[in-house]
Design an enzyme around this catalytic site. Structure first.
Site, mmCIF file in Angstrom:
data_model
loop_
_atom_site.group_PDB
_atom_site.id
_atom_site.type_symbol
_atom_site.label_atom_id
_atom_site.label_comp_id
_atom_site.label_asym_id
_atom_site.label_seq_id
_atom_site.Cartn_x
_atom_site.Cartn_y
_atom_site.Cartn_z
ATOM 1 N N SER A 38 32.778 -17.961 -9.742
ATOM 2 C CA SER A 38 32.013 -18.431 -10.899
ATOM 3 C C SER A 38 30.907 -19.397 -10.461
ATOM 4 O O SER A 38 30.029 -19.015 -9.691
ATOM 5 C CB SER A 38 32.969 -19.073 -11.906
ATOM 6 O OG SER A 38 32.363 -19.236 -13.157
ATOM 7 N N ASP A 185 34.915 -12.927 -14.975
ATOM 8 C CA ASP A 185 34.986 -14.153 -14.177
ATOM 9 C C ASP A 185 36.138 -14.118 -13.180
ATOM 10 O O ASP A 185 37.286 -13.869 -13.542
ATOM 11 C CB ASP A 185 35.165 -15.338 -15.131
ATOM 12 C CG ASP A 185 34.839 -16.671 -14.489
ATOM 13 O OD1 ASP A 185 35.354 -16.940 -13.388
ATOM 14 O OD2 ASP A 185 34.075 -17.447 -15.092
#
Length: 296
Positions: A38, A185
């Protein structure tokens, strides 16, 4: 001294990495291999593209976070339609502007695909919801999807890793059987992939330094669960933390910088300049203090 570095996820909290990178540079540490999830994947990709800490600071100061909130044309005409997009498209925002910004930023340093980066020097962690597995890009692309990693865009990998569920629409990867996988993610399965540079017990060429947003103690705080919403949040948080918490508990924590940032919302794209400055200062202070006593 040369080191390898792993950066955790954390969304907007990633501003703290600017201060951490400044401290690392001032302590004459040079990063070789880098990895992240991320927000950590964004930082890792910029470092792999040979951006210096002050160049990264300038990039972050110049960017308009609200620019990345790209909704559909229909949503601009009928505001409440964004909830329909959430239901059918699985996310509020497309994330295209964010990916374009990543592409253009990396291209300025000559980085387009993974063939432009020395092999093994950048690893990006994503979550494949369709296959139910954690995927490391570029390592797993050929084995899992039959994709030649050399020509896979770095910006796409990072955009996938930063695709916070329900916020950004998931990206899709076509697999070997023409089945499309939904990619979100990487923090869903490993928010702090400190394990990614493990070499099977062999002697390491360089020390591995982990930089983690929010404190180590957060993993042990009991949650109060009184309703379905709190239970969903607890389930999601547990998925994000359990794997990494178990690994950290078994490894040497004296190679991890913990940067406290609990009071900042991960997806607050309207963050103030004051909070950005405080995050940067916290990152530098935490890293200065750690490196003052760090022994490899």
């Amino acid at each position: 001294m040369k080191i390898d570095a792993v950066f955790s996820g954390g969304g907007i909290k990633g501003f703290a990495y600017i201060g951490a990178l400044q401290s690392i540079s001032e302590n004459d540490l040079e990063m070789e291999r880098v990895a992240g999830t991320s927000a950590g994947a964004i930082i890792a990709s910029f470092l792999a593209a040979d951006y210096t800490w002050d160049e990264i600071r300038d990039l972050f100061e110049e960017m308009d976070l609200k620019h990345f909130l790209d909704t559909s044309t229909l949503n601009r005409i009928i505001p409440f339609s964004k909830w329909l997009f959430l239901y059918f498209q699985l996310g509020l925002y497309k994330g295209d502007k964010f990916e374009n910004w990543l592409y253009n930023t990396l291209a300025k340093k000559g980085i387009i695909s993974f063939k432009d980066i020395k092999k093994g020097y950048l690893k990006v962690v994503v979550s494949d919801l369709s296959l139910g597995k954690l995927v490391v890009i570029p390592d797993d692309l050929e084995r899992v999807y039959g994709i030649d990693s050399a020509y896979f865009p770095v910006s796409r990998a990072v955009r996938m890793s930063a695709g916070f569920p329900y916020f950004f629409m998931p990206k899709k990867l076509l697999g070997r059987s023409n089945h499309k996988s939904l990619i979100v993610d990487g923090g869903l399965l490993s928010n702090f992939p400190l394990w990614v540079f493990n070499n099977g017990g062999k002697l390491r060429k360089r020390p591995i330094l982990g930089i983690k947003l929010t404190g180590f103690q957060e993993q042990y705080q009991a949650r109060e669960i009184k309703n379905a919403f709190q239970m969903f949040h607890a389930l999601f948080s547990t998925m994000m933390q359990a794997h990494d918490a178990r690994y950290i508990s078994k490894s040497q924590t004296n190679n991890i910088i913990f940067i406290p940032s609990e009071n900042v919302d991960t997806i607050n794209f309207k963050i103030t300049d004051l909070v950005k400055k405080e995050l940067i200062q916290t990152g530098k202070h935490s890293t200065d203090l750690f490196l003052k006593y760090w022994s490899t």
